[in-house]
Design an enzyme around this catalytic site. Structure first.
Site, mmCIF file in Angstrom:
data_model
loop_
_atom_site.group_PDB
_atom_site.id
_atom_site.type_symbol
_atom_site.label_atom_id
_atom_site.label_comp_id
_atom_site.label_asym_id
_atom_site.label_seq_id
_atom_site.Cartn_x
_atom_site.Cartn_y
_atom_site.Cartn_z
ATOM 1 N N GLU A 130 5.085 -5.181 7.178
ATOM 2 C CA GLU A 130 4.405 -4.082 7.884
ATOM 3 C C GLU A 130 4.971 -3.828 9.280
ATOM 4 O O GLU A 130 5.002 -2.700 9.752
ATOM 5 C CB GLU A 130 2.898 -4.374 7.995
ATOM 6 C CG GLU A 130 2.129 -4.281 6.677
ATOM 7 C CD GLU A 130 2.111 -5.583 5.881
ATOM 8 O OE1 GLU A 130 2.957 -6.479 6.136
ATOM 9 O OE2 GLU A 130 1.258 -5.703 4.988
ATOM 10 N N GLY B 257 0.734 -4.965 1.119
ATOM 11 C CA GLY B 257 -0.512 -5.016 0.352
ATOM 12 C C GLY B 257 -0.338 -5.697 -0.997
ATOM 13 O O GLY B 257 -1.287 -6.262 -1.535
ATOM 14 N N GLU C 21 -0.651 -9.211 -0.308
ATOM 15 C CA GLU C 21 -2.063 -9.479 0.028
ATOM 16 C C GLU C 21 -2.941 -9.529 -1.220
ATOM 17 O O GLU C 21 -3.835 -10.373 -1.324
ATOM 18 C CB GLU C 21 -2.557 -8.412 1.016
ATOM 19 C CG GLU C 21 -1.924 -8.595 2.401
ATOM 20 C CD GLU C 21 -2.220 -7.446 3.348
ATOM 21 O OE1 GLU C 21 -2.059 -6.274 2.932
ATOM 22 O OE2 GLU C 21 -2.610 -7.698 4.498
ATOM 23 N N ALA D 204 0.865 -1.175 0.000
ATOM 24 C CA ALA D 204 0.000 0.000 0.000
ATOM 25 C C ALA D 204 0.906 1.230 0.000
ATOM 26 O O ALA D 204 2.081 1.143 0.375
ATOM 27 C CB ALA D 204 -0.892 -0.010 1.228
HETATM 28 N N1 DAK Z 1 4.625 3.195 -0.719
HETATM 29 C C1 DAK Z 1 4.979 4.351 -1.313
HETATM 30 N N2 DAK Z 1 6.059 4.477 -2.109
HETATM 31 C C2 DAK Z 1 6.824 3.384 -2.309
HETATM 32 C C3 DAK Z 1 6.518 2.139 -1.718
HETATM 33 C C4 DAK Z 1 5.340 2.062 -0.891
HETATM 34 N N3 DAK Z 1 4.941 0.915 -0.336
HETATM 35 N N4 DAK Z 1 7.463 1.265 -2.095
HETATM 36 C C5 DAK Z 1 8.323 1.931 -2.885
HETATM 37 N N5 DAK Z 1 7.932 3.216 -3.017
HETATM 38 C C6 DAK Z 1 8.576 4.278 -3.797
HETATM 39 C C7 DAK Z 1 9.823 4.796 -3.077
HETATM 40 O O1 DAK Z 1 9.485 5.728 -2.097
HETATM 41 C C8 DAK Z 1 10.576 5.390 -4.233
HETATM 42 O O2 DAK Z 1 9.996 6.631 -4.538
HETATM 43 P P1 DAK Z 1 10.928 7.969 -4.717
HETATM 44 O O3 DAK Z 1 11.741 8.063 -3.489
HETATM 45 O O4 DAK Z 1 11.740 7.643 -5.954
HETATM 46 O O5 DAK Z 1 9.937 9.058 -4.920
HETATM 47 C C9 DAK Z 1 10.263 4.460 -5.387
HETATM 48 O O6 DAK Z 1 9.072 3.766 -5.002
HETATM 49 C C10 DAK Z 1 11.338 3.409 -5.604
HETATM 50 O O7 DAK Z 1 11.569 2.747 -4.382
HETATM 51 P P2 DAK Z 1 13.018 2.615 -3.706
HETATM 52 O O8 DAK Z 1 13.915 3.738 -4.111
HETATM 53 O O9 DAK Z 1 12.804 2.379 -2.260
HETATM 54 O O10 DAK Z 1 13.535 1.286 -4.433
HETATM 55 P P3 DAK Z 1 14.568 0.216 -3.872
HETATM 56 O O11 DAK Z 1 14.843 -0.683 -5.009
HETATM 57 O O12 DAK Z 1 15.735 0.894 -3.207
HETATM 58 O O13 DAK Z 1 13.787 -0.587 -2.723
HETATM 59 C C11 DAK Z 1 11.889 -1.752 -1.796
HETATM 60 C C12 DAK Z 1 12.671 -1.368 -3.071
HETATM 61 C C13 DAK Z 1 10.615 -2.487 -2.247
HETATM 62 C C14 DAK Z 1 12.733 -2.688 -0.936
HETATM 63 C C15 DAK Z 1 11.546 -0.473 -0.987
HETATM 64 O O14 DAK Z 1 10.953 0.470 -1.876
HETATM 65 C C16 DAK Z 1 10.598 -0.727 0.140
HETATM 66 O O15 DAK Z 1 10.997 -1.222 1.197
HETATM 67 N N6 DAK Z 1 9.329 -0.350 -0.045
HETATM 68 C C17 DAK Z 1 8.315 -0.443 0.996
HETATM 69 C C18 DAK Z 1 7.889 -1.892 1.194
HETATM 70 C C19 DAK Z 1 6.853 -2.010 2.305
HETATM 71 O O16 DAK Z 1 7.156 -1.708 3.474
HETATM 72 N N7 DAK Z 1 5.666 -2.411 1.936
HETATM 73 C C20 DAK Z 1 4.565 -2.581 2.897
HETATM 74 C C21 DAK Z 1 3.825 -1.265 3.025
HETATM 75 S S1 DAK Z 1 2.505 -1.333 4.221
HETATM 76 C C22 DAK Z 1 -5.138 -1.785 3.985
HETATM 77 C C23 DAK Z 1 -4.716 -2.302 2.810
HETATM 78 C C24 DAK Z 1 -3.382 -2.619 2.644
HETATM 79 C C25 DAK Z 1 -2.461 -2.337 3.622
HETATM 80 C C26 DAK Z 1 -2.901 -1.818 4.810
HETATM 81 C C27 DAK Z 1 -4.241 -1.538 4.998
HETATM 82 N N8 DAK Z 1 -6.500 -1.471 4.159
HETATM 83 C C28 DAK Z 1 -7.392 -1.584 3.012
HETATM 84 C C29 DAK Z 1 -7.026 -1.098 5.425
HETATM 85 C C30 DAK Z 1 -1.083 -2.613 3.346
HETATM 86 C C31 DAK Z 1 -0.059 -2.015 3.977
HETATM 87 C C32 DAK Z 1 1.263 -2.089 3.363
HETATM 88 O O17 DAK Z 1 1.469 -2.609 2.293
#
Ligand code: DAK
Length: 262
Positions: free
Chosen positions: A136, A113, A116, A70
Site C-alpha cells: 500500500e 487486501g 489481509e 482491494a
Molecule cells: N485493483 C484493481 N485492479 C487490479 C489490481 C488491484 N489491486 N491488481 C491488478 N489489477 C488489474 C490490472 O489493472 C489489470 O487490469 P487491466 O489493465 O487488464 O484492465 C489486471 O488486473 C491484470 O493486472 P496487471 O496487468 O497489472 O498484471 P501483472 O502481472 O503485470 O502485475 C501485479 C501483477 C499484482 C504485480 C500488479 O497487478 C499490481 O501491482 N497490482 C496492484 C497490487 C497492489 O498494489 N495491491 C494493494 C492495493 S491497496 C480497506 C480494505 C482493504 C484495503 C484498504 C482498505 N477497507 C475495508 C477500509 C486494501 C488496500 C489494498 O489492497
C-alpha cells in the site's frame, strides 16, 4: 451449491463432505477485491458458517492470484468522507466473526487486501510461487483491513515494519520462515493440501473446534489472565456437548468415537 446463493458473480462455492469450498473468481482483475466481490464473499462465508453439515472452510483464489488487493480503480477517486460513509471495513470485518476455521489456499499474488484476507483466515497453505505483501505504501496509503495489526502479531515488529514501510513483496518460503503461514507446497498441490487439512479438522467434533478457534483468537485481544479465564470457561462449556461424553467414553472403551457435532 451455488443455487442456494442465487447468482454469484465473483465467488464460487462447492462442498466436499464436511468441507465448504469458496473460490474468489475475478480473474480479469487478478481477483481485485471490489465492493460487490466482498459482499458476495461475506454472504457466502456467513451462510456456510451456519450450515451444521460443514466443519471447515477453504478459501482459494486462482492460479495467478489469490487476490491482488482491494480494487484500486474503485477507490482511486474517493474522498476521505466518501470512504468513511461507505465504511467498507464493516463488511470486511465480518470475516473475523466466522466461527468455523477457514484455511486460505494461496497461489500467486496475495497483496494488500489479498494478504489481509488471507491473514483473516485461520491457517494458510501457500504454493512455492505465492507472493505475499503489503504494498500500500507504493500507492500512498497504509494497510486498511488489518495488515498493520495482524502482520505485526504474526511476524513481530521488526519484520512488519520492514515489510509495510518498504512494501517489499515476499515469497511463501519467507512467509513460512516468519511464521505467517502453515505450509508451502508445490503450486499444483495447494488446494489438495488445504482440502486434506480441512477434512482432518472437519472430522473433529465441531463445537470443540469452534471453541478452540475462538479461544486462540482471544489470545491476541486480551491479557494472559483474562485469556486463561476465558479458556477455562469455554473448556467447562465443552462439557455441555454430547461429543465430550462420547469422546471420553470412547477412550475408556478403547474404540473410535462417533461424533454427532452436538
Ligand atoms: N485493483 C484493481 N485492479 C487490479 C489490481 C488491484 N489491486 N491488481 C491488478 N489489477 C488489474 C490490472 O489493472 C489489470 O487490469 P487491466 O489493465 O487488464 O484492465 C489486471 O488486473 C491484470 O493486472 P496487471 O496487468 O497489472 O498484471 P501483472 O502481472 O503485470 O502485475 C501485479 C501483477 C499484482 C504485480 C500488479 O497487478 C499490481 O501491482 N497490482 C496492484 C497490487 C497492489 O498494489 N495491491 C494493494 C492495493 S491497496 C480497506 C480494505 C482493504 C484495503 C484498504 C482498505 N477497507 C475495508 C477500509 C486494501 C488496500 C489494498 O489492497
Amino acid at each position: 451449491m451455488t443455487d442456494v446463493f442465487g447468482n454469484l458473480q465473483y465467488v464460487r462455492v462447492d462442498r466436499e463432505q464436511r468441507v465448504g469450498l469458496v473460490q474468489l473468481h475475478r480473474p480479469e482483475a487478478l481477483n481485485a477485491l471490489n465492493g460487490d466481490l466482498m459482499q458476495e464473499l461475506v454472504l457466502v462465508l456467513e451462510t456456510l458458517d451456519k450450515d451444521p453439515t460443514l466443519g471447515c472452510l477453504v478459501l482459494s483464489g486462482g492460479e495467478k492470484a489469490f487476490a491482488a488487493g482491494a480494487d484500486i480503480k474503485q477507490m482511486a477517486q474517493a474522498s476521505a468522507v466518501e470512504m468513511l460513509r461507505q465504511d467498507d471495513l464493516a463488511v470486511w470485518d465480518r470475516i473475523r466473526l466466522i466461527k468455523k476455521p477457514i484455511i486460505a489456499a494461496v497461489n500467486g499474488y496475495a497483496l494488500g487486501g489479498g494478504c489481509e484476507v488471507a491473514m483473516m483466515c485461520d491457517l494458510i497453505i501457500a504454493g512455492e510461487n505465492a507472493k505475499f505483501g503489503q504494498p500500500e505504501i507504493n500507492i500512498g496509503v497504509i494497510p486498511g483491513a488489518g495488515g498493520t495489526q495482524r502482520l505485526t502479531r504474526a511476524v513481530g515488529k521488526a519484520k512488519a515494519m520492514e515489510l509495510i514501510l518498504t512494501g517489499r513483496p515476499f515469497k511463501a518460503a519467507e512467509a513460512l520462515e516468519m511464521g505467517l503461514i502453515n505450509k508451502v507446497v508445490a503450486d499444483d498441490q495447494v488446494l489438495t493440501e488445504a482440502k486434506a487439512m480441512a477434512h482432518t479438522i472437519a472430522e473433529k467434533p465441531a463445537i470443540a473446534v469452534q471453541l478452540a478457534k475462538k479461544t486462540i483468537l482471544k489470545a491476541f485481544e486480551t491479557t494472559l489472565e483474562e485469556g486463561l479465564d476465558y479458556e477455562r470457561k469455554l473448556f467447562y462449556l465443552s462439557f455441555a456437548t454430547e461429543d465430550q461424553k462420547e469422546g471420553m467414553q470412547a477412550f475408556q472403551e478403547k474404540r473410535q468415537p462417533t461424533w454427532k457435532h452436538t
